[in-house]
Enzyme design. Structure first.
Site, PDB file in Angstrom:
ATOM      1  N   PRO A  14       0.976  -1.147  -0.143  1.00  0.00           N
ATOM      2  CA  PRO A  14      -0.071   0.022  -0.089  1.00  0.00           C
ATOM      3  C   PRO A  14       0.949   1.478  -0.042  1.00  0.00           C
ATOM      4  O   PRO A  14       1.621   1.308   0.791  1.00  0.00           O
ATOM      5  CB  PRO A  14      -0.750  -0.049   1.263  1.00  0.00           C
ATOM      6  CG  PRO A  14       0.112  -1.015   2.167  1.00  0.00           C
ATOM      7  CD  PRO A  14       0.767  -1.808   1.244  1.00  0.00           C
ATOM      8  N   CYS A  97       3.283   3.456   9.614  1.00  0.00           N
ATOM      9  CA  CYS A  97       3.142   4.832   8.905  1.00  0.00           C
ATOM     10  C   CYS A  97       3.800   5.562   9.965  1.00  0.00           C
ATOM     11  O   CYS A  97       3.273   5.770  11.029  1.00  0.00           O
ATOM     12  CB  CYS A  97       1.715   4.888   8.433  1.00  0.00           C
ATOM     13  SG  CYS A  97       2.134   6.784   7.723  1.00  0.00           S
ATOM     14  N   HIS A 168       7.846  -4.424   7.824  1.00  0.00           N
ATOM     15  CA  HIS A 168       8.728  -3.513   7.002  1.00  0.00           C
ATOM     16  C   HIS A 168       9.822  -3.362   7.899  1.00  0.00           C
ATOM     17  O   HIS A 168      10.042  -2.999   9.219  1.00  0.00           O
ATOM     18  CB  HIS A 168       7.990  -2.005   7.088  1.00  0.00           C
ATOM     19  CG  HIS A 168       8.597  -1.081   6.326  1.00  0.00           C
ATOM     20  ND1 HIS A 168       8.054   0.019   5.763  1.00  0.00           N
ATOM     21  CD2 HIS A 168       9.988  -1.008   5.900  1.00  0.00           C
ATOM     22  CE1 HIS A 168       8.958   0.697   4.986  1.00  0.00           C
ATOM     23  NE2 HIS A 168      10.163   0.258   4.942  1.00  0.00           N
ATOM     24  N   GLY A 210      12.598  -2.068   0.547  1.00  0.00           N
ATOM     25  CA  GLY A 210      13.633  -1.867  -0.338  1.00  0.00           C
ATOM     26  C   GLY A 210      13.921  -3.179  -1.458  1.00  0.00           C
ATOM     27  O   GLY A 210      14.992  -3.285  -1.883  1.00  0.00           O
ATOM     28  N   GLY A 230       7.382  -2.360  -2.902  1.00  0.00           N
ATOM     29  CA  GLY A 230       6.716  -1.294  -2.974  1.00  0.00           C
ATOM     30  C   GLY A 230       6.900  -0.439  -3.995  1.00  0.00           C
ATOM     31  O   GLY A 230       6.622  -0.688  -5.157  1.00  0.00           O
ATOM     32  N   ARG A 231       7.815   0.576  -3.798  1.00  0.00           N
ATOM     33  CA  ARG A 231       8.194   1.635  -4.712  1.00  0.00           C
ATOM     34  C   ARG A 231       8.827   1.117  -6.125  1.00  0.00           C
ATOM     35  O   ARG A 231       8.523   1.420  -7.174  1.00  0.00           O
ATOM     36  CB  ARG A 231       9.397   2.664  -4.243  1.00  0.00           C
ATOM     37  CG  ARG A 231       8.495   3.570  -3.260  1.00  0.00           C
ATOM     38  CD  ARG A 231       9.819   4.357  -2.500  1.00  0.00           C
ATOM     39  NE  ARG A 231      10.373   3.503  -1.630  1.00  0.00           N
ATOM     40  CZ  ARG A 231      11.533   3.892  -0.956  1.00  0.00           C
ATOM     41  NH1 ARG A 231      12.090   5.058  -1.350  1.00  0.00           N
ATOM     42  NH2 ARG A 231      12.022   2.978  -0.181  1.00  0.00           N
TER      43      ARG A 231
END
Length: 344
Positions: A14, A97, A168, A210, A230-231
């Site tokens: 997300p 978060c 994470h 990562g 993720g990214r």
């Protein structure tokens, strides 16, 4: 004995501002099996806001999970009931978060200091619905970075019935770092997730942070049950194309890049009829041709604000012609786009 792969074996994280329903629809054209997640939605927004605006999604997005932020057990139970009613496959509680706005709301990473509160919220959600309730968290908060801190958090929340933890593998530094810096500066410590998997063999442990590329994913899957990307998945989405075959043993043929682009153009045309302008959707697919000749020219045209009032089919034709033309002239393969960083 051969076990089927975990439903959490591969997933896309997300990411605020990014993994909206249009982004998820795009990713689903590339991978049928990876689990997709919504952006984090607060339990308060679901109780007091326009639930349909936050929750509506296309059935093609399955398997898809709703991520919520909150700490009030009754609000979380309400959010879980909505998630189940809307047809989500999972509800995930954000305990990772690091943004200040989230801390003021008493949820996100600061909840790791209150494992009993998290356990109460998880139990309330578990009692309310039959779909899986999962927790996404960090490995530490500020100076609380010992393994015992995250181990006790997982143990306490697991006692409330949570069976899936998405780790994470960075600490959250709540003082003095922006959310962007919190994704880059605290060091990655995958070995913490690996130790959790060893200490809690009955739980599903998914590692996040990562990770990019099949080799890195495969190395993690030797240690844990799943990997969340993720990214890297957002900037270079074509890396998702091999996941179904390599990591799920799926032998059905995948779409070619051209077919994915065609599907997106048709989707954008359908959405335009419903009042969604195509640039809001096209922004998610700008990495589709990343690493191939002509990709940069193609991306420039899809991003050109002067074309935003043109019909999407015309923009697609112009962009494809330019990409093929640039490729024929020998344009070098270029780097992936790097839009403004906003995730958790």
């Amino acid at each position: 004995m051969h076990h089927p792969p975990s439903p959490w074996r591969l997933s896309v994280a997300p990411m605020m501002e990014w993994t909206d329903r249009h982004c998820r629809w795009f990713h689903r054209q590339i991978t049928r099996r990876a689990r997709l997640y919504t952006v984090m939605i607060t339990s308060g927004a679901l109780r007091h806001g326009d639930a349909a605006r936050h929750l509506d999604f296309d059935p093609a997005e399955h398997p898809v999970a709703l991520q919520v932020g909150g700490s009030e057990a009754d609000e979380l139970a309400h959010a879980a009931r909505l998630a189940e009613r809307w047809g989500y496959d999972e509800i995930d509680l954000n305990c990772g978060c690091p943004s200040e706005r989230v801390q003021r709301g008493a949820f996100g990473a600061c909840l790791m200091r209150e494992p009993r509160t998290v356990a109460d919220g998880v139990k309330a959600m578990r009692d309310a619905v039959a779909i899986p309730v999962t927790v996404k968290h960090r490995i530490g908060v500020d100076d609380e970075e010992s393994y015992g801190f995250v181990r006790d958090f997982v143990g306490t929340v697991a006692e409330a019935g949570c069976e899936v933890f998405i780790v994470h593998a960075r600490s959250a530094w709540l003082q003095g770092l922006s959310p962007k810096d919190n994704r880059e500066i605290p060091p990655l410590r995958y070995e913490v997730a690996h130790q959790l998997a060893r200490d809690f063999p009955a739980l599903t442990i998914v590692v996040n942070g990562g990770l990019a590329g099949d080799a890195a994913i495969a190395a993690q899957l030797d240690q844990v049950d799943g990997v969340m990307v993720g990214r890297a998945a957002y900037h270079d989405p074509w890396q998702l194309a091999g996941w179904d075959r390599r990591f799920f043993g799926d032998t059905a043929p995948a779409l070619a890049r051209e077919e994915v682009e065609e599907a997106m153009v048709a989707y954008m045309a359908r959405q335009a009829a419903a009042g969604v302008r195509w640039p809001a959707i096209a922004r998610h697919m700008l990495g589709l041709w990343h690493g191939t000749p002509g990709a940069r020219r193609w991306r420039q045209l899809w991003s050109d604000h002067r074309l935003r009032d043109e019909p999407v089919a015309r923009v697609a034709a112009i962009a494809t012609a330019a990409r093929l033309g640039a490729a024929a002239r020998g344009a070098k393969a270029d780097a992936a786009p790097q839009p403004q960083e906003l995730g958790t």
